[in-house]
Design a protein around this motif. Structure first.
Motif, PDB file in Angstrom:
ATOM      1  N   GLU A  58      63.654   5.730  41.112  1.00 50.43           N
ATOM      2  CA  GLU A  58      64.501   6.921  40.994  1.00 50.43           C
ATOM      3  C   GLU A  58      64.492   7.714  42.298  1.00 50.43           C
ATOM      4  N   ILE A  59      63.286   7.896  42.884  1.00 54.27           N
ATOM      5  CA  ILE A  59      63.177   8.634  44.148  1.00 54.27           C
ATOM      6  C   ILE A  59      63.928   7.912  45.252  1.00 54.27           C
ATOM      7  N   VAL A  60      63.730   6.609  45.339  1.00 54.34           N
ATOM      8  CA  VAL A  60      64.402   5.819  46.360  1.00 54.34           C
ATOM      9  C   VAL A  60      65.919   5.952  46.223  1.00 54.34           C
ATOM     10  N   MET A  61      66.423   5.853  45.006  1.00 52.59           N
ATOM     11  CA  MET A  61      67.862   5.961  44.781  1.00 52.59           C
ATOM     12  C   MET A  61      68.395   7.331  45.199  1.00 52.59           C
ATOM     13  N   VAL A  62      67.724   8.405  44.774  1.00 55.79           N
ATOM     14  CA  VAL A  62      68.189   9.755  45.084  1.00 55.79           C
ATOM     15  C   VAL A  62      68.163  10.007  46.589  1.00 55.79           C
ATOM     16  N   ARG A  63      67.086   9.586  47.250  1.00 58.57           N
ATOM     17  CA  ARG A  63      66.983   9.822  48.691  1.00 58.57           C
ATOM     18  C   ARG A  63      68.034   9.046  49.465  1.00 58.57           C
ATOM     19  N   MET A  64      68.240   7.791  49.100  1.00 64.59           N
ATOM     20  CA  MET A  64      69.210   6.976  49.821  1.00 64.59           C
ATOM     21  C   MET A  64      70.631   7.467  49.592  1.00 64.59           C
ATOM     22  N   GLN A  65      70.915   7.968  48.389  1.00 63.42           N
ATOM     23  CA  GLN A  65      72.251   8.480  48.105  1.00 63.42           C
ATOM     24  C   GLN A  65      72.507   9.801  48.824  1.00 63.42           C
ATOM     25  N   GLY A  66      71.484  10.641  48.940  1.00 67.65           N
ATOM     26  CA  GLY A  66      71.680  11.963  49.538  1.00 67.65           C
ATOM     27  C   GLY A  66      71.474  12.009  51.036  1.00 67.65           C
ATOM     28  N   ASP A  67      71.028  10.912  51.644  1.00 72.91           N
ATOM     29  CA  ASP A  67      70.616  10.945  53.044  1.00 72.91           C
ATOM     30  C   ASP A  67      71.754  11.283  53.998  1.00 72.91           C
ATOM     31  N   MET A  68      72.894  10.625  53.818  1.00 70.37           N
ATOM     32  CA  MET A  68      73.994  10.821  54.763  1.00 70.37           C
ATOM     33  C   MET A  68      74.640  12.193  54.648  1.00 70.37           C
ATOM     34  N   ALA A  69      74.327  12.915  53.581  1.00 66.07           N
ATOM     35  CA  ALA A  69      74.871  14.265  53.426  1.00 66.07           C
ATOM     36  C   ALA A  69      74.058  15.293  54.221  1.00 66.07           C
ATOM     37  N   LYS A  70      72.906  14.866  54.749  1.00 60.89           N
ATOM     38  CA  LYS A  70      72.047  15.773  55.504  1.00 60.89           C
ATOM     39  C   LYS A  70      72.432  15.777  56.980  1.00 60.89           C
ATOM     40  N   PRO A  71      72.024  16.810  57.734  1.00 66.73           N
ATOM     41  CA  PRO A  71      72.216  16.783  59.193  1.00 66.73           C
ATOM     42  C   PRO A  71      71.482  15.585  59.788  1.00 66.73           C
ATOM     43  N   PRO A  72      71.988  15.002  60.877  1.00 69.99           N
ATOM     44  CA  PRO A  72      71.383  13.790  61.451  1.00 69.99           C
ATOM     45  C   PRO A  72      69.890  13.903  61.712  1.00 69.99           C
ATOM     46  N   GLU A  73      69.437  15.081  62.139  1.00 68.72           N
ATOM     47  CA  GLU A  73      68.018  15.226  62.472  1.00 68.72           C
ATOM     48  C   GLU A  73      67.111  15.248  61.250  1.00 68.72           C
ATOM     49  N   LYS A  74      67.680  15.423  60.074  1.00 68.73           N
ATOM     50  CA  LYS A  74      66.878  15.467  58.853  1.00 68.73           C
ATOM     51  C   LYS A  74      66.994  14.202  57.999  1.00 68.73           C
ATOM     52  N   ARG A  75      67.765  13.243  58.475  1.00 63.92           N
ATOM     53  CA  ARG A  75      67.963  12.019  57.694  1.00 63.92           C
ATOM     54  C   ARG A  75      66.725  11.120  57.740  1.00 63.92           C
ATOM     55  N   LEU A  76      66.501  10.408  56.650  1.00 58.67           N
ATOM     56  CA  LEU A  76      65.366   9.495  56.553  1.00 58.67           C
ATOM     57  C   LEU A  76      65.714   8.098  57.079  1.00 58.67           C
ATOM     58  N   ASN A  77      66.991   7.751  57.013  1.00 56.69           N
ATOM     59  CA  ASN A  77      67.496   6.489  57.567  1.00 56.69           C
ATOM     60  C   ASN A  77      66.749   5.256  57.048  1.00 56.69           C
ATOM     61  N   TYR A  78      66.579   5.184  55.740  1.00 54.94           N
ATOM     62  CA  TYR A  78      65.978   3.991  55.150  1.00 54.94           C
ATOM     63  C   TYR A  78      66.958   2.826  55.298  1.00 54.94           C
ATOM     64  N   LYS A  79      66.427   1.644  55.650  1.00 55.09           N
ATOM     65  CA  LYS A  79      67.280   0.471  55.829  1.00 55.09           C
ATOM     66  C   LYS A  79      67.738  -0.092  54.483  1.00 55.09           C
ATOM     67  N   HIS A  80      66.819  -0.120  53.519  1.00 60.56           N
ATOM     68  CA  HIS A  80      67.112  -0.625  52.187  1.00 60.56           C
ATOM     69  C   HIS A  80      66.028  -0.103  51.248  1.00 60.56           C
ATOM     70  N   CYS A  81      66.114  -0.480  49.978  1.00 60.18           N
ATOM     71  CA  CYS A  81      65.218   0.100  48.982  1.00 60.18           C
ATOM     72  C   CYS A  81      63.746  -0.224  49.239  1.00 60.18           C
ATOM     73  N   PHE A  82      63.449  -1.440  49.724  1.00 56.72           N
ATOM     74  CA  PHE A  82      62.055  -1.798  49.970  1.00 56.72           C
ATOM     75  C   PHE A  82      61.505  -1.086  51.199  1.00 56.72           C
ATOM     76  N   ASP A  83      62.351  -0.906  52.206  1.00 54.09           N
ATOM     77  CA  ASP A  83      61.951  -0.122  53.377  1.00 54.09           C
ATOM     78  C   ASP A  83      61.618   1.307  52.959  1.00 54.09           C
ATOM     79  N   ALA A  84      62.431   1.863  52.063  1.00 55.11           N
ATOM     80  CA  ALA A  84      62.179   3.220  51.564  1.00 55.11           C
ATOM     81  C   ALA A  84      60.844   3.295  50.842  1.00 55.11           C
TER      82      ALA A  84
END
Length: 299
Positions: free
Chosen positions: A127-153
């Motif tokens: 659930e955390i991985v899904m929420v973070r990956m979905q919301g990441d691109m909505a953040k400013p570039p300097e605050k993005r987590l930039n996970y490559k995929h779910c296992f990387d996250a």
């Protein structure tokens, strides 16, 4: 005109056993189709976007149409952990409570609540991985987590934030899972059983469509408060993370009580077709299993 015996036979077919993972596969198929709406819902709840259309336009403008599929591997991870577990646990809970198609709604809801409590814990990392990956691109570039995929996250969360990060927001998530399964799974069974008692429905795709439509509306309304809290808590990382009570106090202070239903329309537009797709697909997969079993018997 149907006789009482026909009605009983139609409403309470003989119980069949199906693979425990069948519901998870149905949920994964449904979530893949409705992913763009789920993405929009999470971003509305976790960011400052003001409306569904604005949020979709912002996603397309900043990331192109492919941006509507941001975080889909996280969605798959979530469904193949949480949904597999909840369908299995719901069936087991019904067995434990001796609940069947004709059981009262409270007993089905109790079985759904038990399943939700178990699945909410098991599915929390996904659930955390899904929420973070979905919301990441909505953040400013300097605050993005930039996970490559779910296992990387998943690996980065453990490495950078510690194993306890996998339980972030588990309280609201378990509450939401309890509410979701008590309202979605239980209400589908309830509405389906009630429809089959009438002379207008048989156990077919039309009955499944109407029952799942009703279940989707019930589930959206019941789950909205916990869903908003879960998204706001899980979308933060490290210093950005807040306690559940702090998020509630701040949200009440800044937005009033209606913050609990923020994103209800996109949530309904996402959960409604998702609920319908889950149960219609689930029923068709069960028919496929029955068909393959019939073929094996005829060989």
């Amino acid at each position: 005109m149907s006789s009482p015996a026909d009605v009983v036979s139609k409403a309470a077919p003989q119980k069949k056993v199906y693979p425990f993972w069948l519901g998870g596969v149905a949920a994964t198929i449904a979530a893949s189709i409705t992913h763009p709406l789920d993405l929009t819902k999470v971003r509305l709840q976790a960011t400052g976007d003001k409306g569904m259309i604005q949020s979709i336009k912002k996603t397309v403008r900043t990331a192109g149409y492919r941006g509507l599929l941001d975080g889909i591997s996280g969605t798959w991870m979530r469904q193949m952990s949480y949904s597999v577990c909840r369908f299995w646990a719901y069936d087991e809970a019904k067995k434990f409570l001796n609940a069947g198609p004709q059981s009262p709604a409270w007993k089905l809801a109790l079985a759904g609540s038990m399943a939700g409590g178990i699945a909410g814990v098991i599915g929390n990392p996904g659930e955390i991985v899904m929420v973070r990956m979905q919301g990441d691109m909505a953040k400013p570039p300097e605050k993005r987590l930039n996970y490559k995929h779910c296992f990387d996250a998943l690996f980065r969360m453990v490495r950078e934030e510690g194993p306890s990060s996998l339980l972030r927001g588990v309280g609201p998530n378990v509450i939401r899972a309890i509410l979701m399964n008590a309202s979605q799974l239980a209400s589908y069974d309830f509405f389906k059983a009630e429809l089959l008692k009438t002379k207008y429905f048989d156990d077919n795709i039309y009955c499944h469509t109407v029952a799942s439509f009703a279940a989707g509306t019930v589930a959206t309304t019941v789950c909205s408060p916990a869903d908003v809290l879960k998204s706001r808590i899980m979308s933060g990382s490290g210093a950005e993370s807040k306690s559940t009570m702090e998020v509630i106090r701040r949200s009440f202070r800044n937005e009033g009580a209606m913050f609990m239903f923020k994103g209800w329309v996109p949530a309904w537009m996402r959960l409604q077709p998702t609920t319908m797709l889950i149960f219609i697909t689930f029923e068709q997969l069960k028919n496929l299993v029955d068909w393959t079993r019939t073929l094996r018997k005829s060989d």
